[in-house]
Scaffold this motif. Sequence first.
Motif, PDB file in Angstrom:
ATOM      1  N   GLU A 137      36.670  21.272 -27.860  1.00  0.00           N
ATOM      2  CA  GLU A 137      35.921  22.460 -27.441  1.00  0.00           C
ATOM      3  C   GLU A 137      34.786  22.085 -26.501  1.00  0.00           C
ATOM      4  O   GLU A 137      34.029  21.159 -26.754  1.00  0.00           O
ATOM      5  CB  GLU A 137      35.368  23.180 -28.669  1.00  0.00           C
ATOM      6  N   GLY A 138      34.708  22.814 -25.386  1.00  0.00           N
ATOM      7  CA  GLY A 138      33.612  22.642 -24.451  1.00  0.00           C
ATOM      8  C   GLY A 138      33.753  21.471 -23.497  1.00  0.00           C
ATOM      9  O   GLY A 138      32.869  21.250 -22.661  1.00  0.00           O
ATOM     10  N   ARG A 140      34.758  19.306 -20.280  1.00  0.00           N
ATOM     11  CA  ARG A 140      34.995  19.606 -18.870  1.00  0.00           C
ATOM     12  C   ARG A 140      36.208  18.832 -18.361  1.00  0.00           C
ATOM     13  O   ARG A 140      36.619  17.831 -18.940  1.00  0.00           O
ATOM     14  CB  ARG A 140      33.750  19.271 -18.042  1.00  0.00           C
ATOM     15  N   ALA A 182      34.601  22.328 -14.404  1.00  0.00           N
ATOM     16  CA  ALA A 182      34.929  23.513 -15.192  1.00  0.00           C
ATOM     17  C   ALA A 182      35.285  23.136 -16.627  1.00  0.00           C
ATOM     18  O   ALA A 182      35.753  22.026 -16.900  1.00  0.00           O
ATOM     19  CB  ALA A 182      36.095  24.261 -14.553  1.00  0.00           C
ATOM     20  N   HIS A 183      35.073  24.055 -17.544  1.00  0.00           N
ATOM     21  CA  HIS A 183      35.469  23.850 -18.926  1.00  0.00           C
ATOM     22  C   HIS A 183      36.982  24.076 -19.047  1.00  0.00           C
ATOM     23  O   HIS A 183      37.508  25.074 -18.547  1.00  0.00           O
ATOM     24  CB  HIS A 183      34.723  24.794 -19.868  1.00  0.00           C
ATOM     25  N   ASP A 185      38.800  24.979 -21.538  1.00  0.00           N
ATOM     26  CA  ASP A 185      39.227  26.173 -22.275  1.00  0.00           C
ATOM     27  C   ASP A 185      39.034  27.467 -21.486  1.00  0.00           C
ATOM     28  O   ASP A 185      39.424  28.544 -21.956  1.00  0.00           O
ATOM     29  CB  ASP A 185      38.517  26.269 -23.632  1.00  0.00           C
ATOM     30  N   GLU A 186      38.467  27.377 -20.278  1.00  0.00           N
ATOM     31  CA  GLU A 186      38.304  28.559 -19.436  1.00  0.00           C
ATOM     32  C   GLU A 186      39.382  28.648 -18.355  1.00  0.00           C
ATOM     33  O   GLU A 186      39.407  29.605 -17.578  1.00  0.00           O
ATOM     34  CB  GLU A 186      36.922  28.545 -18.779  1.00  0.00           C
ATOM     35  N   LEU A 187      40.279  27.681 -18.309  1.00  0.00           N
ATOM     36  CA  LEU A 187      41.291  27.631 -17.256  1.00  0.00           C
ATOM     37  C   LEU A 187      42.523  28.441 -17.628  1.00  0.00           C
ATOM     38  O   LEU A 187      42.781  28.721 -18.796  1.00  0.00           O
ATOM     39  CB  LEU A 187      41.697  26.179 -16.990  1.00  0.00           C
ATOM     40  N   SER A 188      43.312  28.768 -16.612  1.00  0.00           N
ATOM     41  CA  SER A 188      44.601  29.416 -16.855  1.00  0.00           C
ATOM     42  C   SER A 188      45.579  28.400 -17.432  1.00  0.00           C
ATOM     43  O   SER A 188      45.343  27.180 -17.396  1.00  0.00           O
ATOM     44  CB  SER A 188      45.159  29.978 -15.550  1.00  0.00           C
ATOM     45  N   GLN A 191      46.691  25.853 -14.809  1.00  0.00           N
ATOM     46  CA  GLN A 191      45.621  24.902 -14.489  1.00  0.00           C
ATOM     47  C   GLN A 191      45.453  23.883 -15.606  1.00  0.00           C
ATOM     48  O   GLN A 191      45.304  22.688 -15.354  1.00  0.00           O
ATOM     49  CB  GLN A 191      44.309  25.662 -14.246  1.00  0.00           C
ATOM     50  N   ARG A 192      45.473  24.363 -16.858  1.00  0.00           N
ATOM     51  CA  ARG A 192      45.334  23.433 -17.987  1.00  0.00           C
ATOM     52  C   ARG A 192      46.468  22.421 -18.002  1.00  0.00           C
ATOM     53  O   ARG A 192      46.235  21.240 -18.274  1.00  0.00           O
ATOM     54  CB  ARG A 192      45.305  24.197 -19.309  1.00  0.00           C
TER      55      ARG A 192
END
Length: 307
Positions: A137-138, A140, A182-183, A185-188, A191-192
């Motif tokens: 979690e969190g 980058r 970027a974090h 867990d915020e990616l599509s 992207q991940r």
Amino acid sequence: MGHDGTRERVHRTPGAVPGPADQGHRTPRPPDDAAGPVAGERGAGAGGTRLMGRALTLAYERRVVAEELTVAIPDGSFTVIVGPNACGKSTLLRALARMLRPRSGTVLLDGRDIHAQATRTVARTLGLLPQSSIAPEGIRVADLVARGRHPHQGLFRQWSADDERVVQESMAATGVAELAGAHVDELSGGQRQRVWIAMALAQETPLLLLDEPTTYLDIAHQIDVLDLCARLQREQGRTLVAVLHDLNHAARYADHLIAMRGGRVVAEGAPAEVVTAERVEEVFGLPCRVIDDPETGTPLVVPAARR
């Protein structure tokens, strides 16, 4: 890179690389200083093959998935394993990645039993992208990719300029360099998946195994990921082994196919040799026509119309 401008905190996390030695299997591991071949050294595999399974019986507790299964992965190939659900293809990949110890038989890496080799040695030779990966979690992007360098660290070998270069090159190769801060867990989803592939690339292994790398991705992102895999194999000379569900994707991108059904290999070879109407019906139970893909000339499976 972390907010403090360094990578040091990344490398203090035990078991940082989610590679073949760190995916939750409970097989006893040899110490890192156990005898084993130097990464990149050729062993006594058949025909120079670095990775093979010989007479494997694979099982989960009492459920036997495959018996007397023998496969050899051609060096420098993009090998794709295909077959219907529950045929044993992901189980085979897990065994090749040292995530599942065979009940009998041997997985050979550079001519030696993969379970007899040091964890760090294997992690420098073989990388794995599992079907489901969960990032801390969190974290980058750049910090997650940097974890791919964990097998190259040691008591007297800490983070270096070369490590930083590899991380930057891996992010550039997968098209995520602009997402470095970027974090995750915020990616599509697409992207991940590219970030996880970048981390596997940063591990700098000549062998890379991918378990259903296009799962949960839309068609555009599926093609993006497979184009990336094919480019890595073609331009960097890596040996890739992937499990795919889409037979047409497998036929388009692979240069070596392994078709499985019921825990055994039904056919293997070039896609044009394996993907025939008769073979597709035998393996998948699907009546079809096989035509030339108008874009690539590779086999294209067209299911028969239901009447």
